[in-house]
Design a protein around this motif. Structure first.
Motif, PDB file in Angstrom:
ATOM      1  N   ALA A 100       0.815  -1.230   0.000  1.00 21.11           N
ATOM      2  CA  ALA A 100       0.000   0.000   0.000  1.00 21.11           C
ATOM      3  C   ALA A 100       0.841   1.270   0.000  1.00 21.11           C
ATOM      4  N   ARG A 103       2.141   2.482  -3.275  1.00 17.99           N
ATOM      5  CA  ARG A 103       1.115   3.040  -4.168  1.00 17.99           C
ATOM      6  C   ARG A 103       0.604   4.385  -3.668  1.00 17.99           C
ATOM      7  N   GLY A 104       1.219   4.916  -2.619  1.00 15.43           N
ATOM      8  CA  GLY A 104       0.767   6.194  -2.072  1.00 15.43           C
ATOM      9  C   GLY A 104      -0.507   6.085  -1.271  1.00 15.43           C
ATOM     10  N   GLU A 105      -0.691   4.960  -0.583  1.00 12.95           N
ATOM     11  CA  GLU A 105      -1.886   4.757   0.219  1.00 12.95           C
ATOM     12  C   GLU A 105      -1.513   4.683   1.689  1.00 12.95           C
ATOM     13  N   GLU A 106      -2.430   5.109   2.495  1.00 16.67           N
ATOM     14  CA  GLU A 106      -2.285   5.048   3.949  1.00 16.67           C
ATOM     15  C   GLU A 106      -3.092   3.864   4.461  1.00 16.67           C
ATOM     16  N   THR A 127      -7.297   0.585   3.202  1.00 16.77           N
ATOM     17  CA  THR A 127      -6.349   1.638   2.858  1.00 16.77           C
ATOM     18  C   THR A 127      -7.097   2.845   2.301  1.00 16.77           C
ATOM     19  N   ARG A 128      -6.394   3.973   2.283  1.00 15.97           N
ATOM     20  CA  ARG A 128      -6.963   5.215   1.724  1.00 15.97           C
ATOM     21  C   ARG A 128      -5.914   5.838   0.821  1.00 15.97           C
ATOM     22  N   GLU A 129      -6.342   6.207  -0.376  1.00 16.70           N
ATOM     23  CA  GLU A 129      -5.477   6.881  -1.337  1.00 16.70           C
ATOM     24  C   GLU A 129      -5.381   8.346  -0.959  1.00 16.70           C
ATOM     25  N   TYR A 134     -10.609  11.449  -1.900  1.00 17.38           N
ATOM     26  CA  TYR A 134     -10.200  10.248  -1.169  1.00 17.38           C
ATOM     27  C   TYR A 134     -10.909   9.034  -1.732  1.00 17.38           C
ATOM     28  N   HIS A 136     -11.094   4.960  -0.983  1.00 14.61           N
ATOM     29  CA  HIS A 136     -10.771   3.956   0.024  1.00 14.61           C
ATOM     30  C   HIS A 136     -10.801   2.579  -0.629  1.00 14.61           C
ATOM     31  N   ARG A 137      -9.999   1.693  -0.091  1.00 17.05           N
ATOM     32  CA  ARG A 137     -10.015   0.304  -0.515  1.00 17.05           C
ATOM     33  C   ARG A 137     -10.158  -0.573   0.716  1.00 17.05           C
ATOM     34  N   VAL A 155     -13.868  -0.632  -3.600  1.00 12.23           N
ATOM     35  CA  VAL A 155     -13.312   0.694  -3.831  1.00 12.23           C
ATOM     36  C   VAL A 155     -14.465   1.642  -3.557  1.00 12.23           C
TER      37      VAL A 155
END
Length: 179
Positions: A100, A103-106, A127-129, A134, A136-137, A155
């Motif tokens: 994550a 890919r720039g996700e938190e 995760t959150r982009e 925003y 979310h995944r 998503v």
């Protein structure tokens, strides 16, 4: 006497369907052709977008499309892809959490155990982009009998840990015909 009629009239109107969300929805069940899993969903708001073998995609359109009939460039409220994968649930969740950041996700929810209503066990990660809108995944893997798992990939624009997503996860039955 007349003071009691107004509340009774309002109660009767509510009881016959005024203001009840989902009053025209029906429960549907998608069963993968090979019997790997069964998914129960409410249509609407969920709609099957594509079904290709053991892979199915569903979505809940954003409100401007759903209620206004406006074709929008905004992301769907929810998108869900369900499919079998070769890796077990816990290993998949830990690998996703590791990937994550690249890919720039938190990571909002680290790899955590989940259980469906039918008792199937698995793991999830949320995760959150970052940047812009925003996205979310929420990825959930439910272990299959033997090897592999069923992956649910949500998503979403809203928080994917809310009740509507929880209900979809809870509705999955993996290997429903297994002994």
């Amino acid at each position: 006497m007349t003071t009691l009629r107004v509340p009774i009239v309002l109660w009767v109107l509510l009881a016959v369907g005024c203001g009840q969300p989902g009053a025209y929805a029906e429960w549907k069940t998608y069963v993968s052709p090979g019997g790997e899993y069964r998914l129960r969903y409410l249509d609407p708001p969920w709609q099957v977008v594509e079904a290709d073998g053991a892979r199915v995609q569903l979505r809940v359109a954003n409100n401007s499309e759903r209620y206004g009939g406006v074709d929008s460039s905004l992301a769907n409220k929810y998108e869900l892809t369900v499919e079998p994968v070769g890796r077990r649930a816990e290993a998949s969740a830990r690998a996703e959490a590791s990937a994550a950041a690249g890919r720039g996700e938190e990571i909002v929810v680290p790899p955590s155990p989940v259980e469906t209503r039918s008792g199937d066990q698995g793991f999830e990660v949320v995760t959150r982009e970052l940047g812009g809108e925003y996205l979310h995944r929420r990825l959930v893997w439910i272990d299959r009998e033997g090897s592999g798992s069923i992956r649910l990939r949500f998503v979403t624009v809203p928080d994917p840990t809310e009740g509507e997503v929880d209900a979809m996860i809870d509705s999955v039955d993996v290997d429903p015909e297994a002994p």
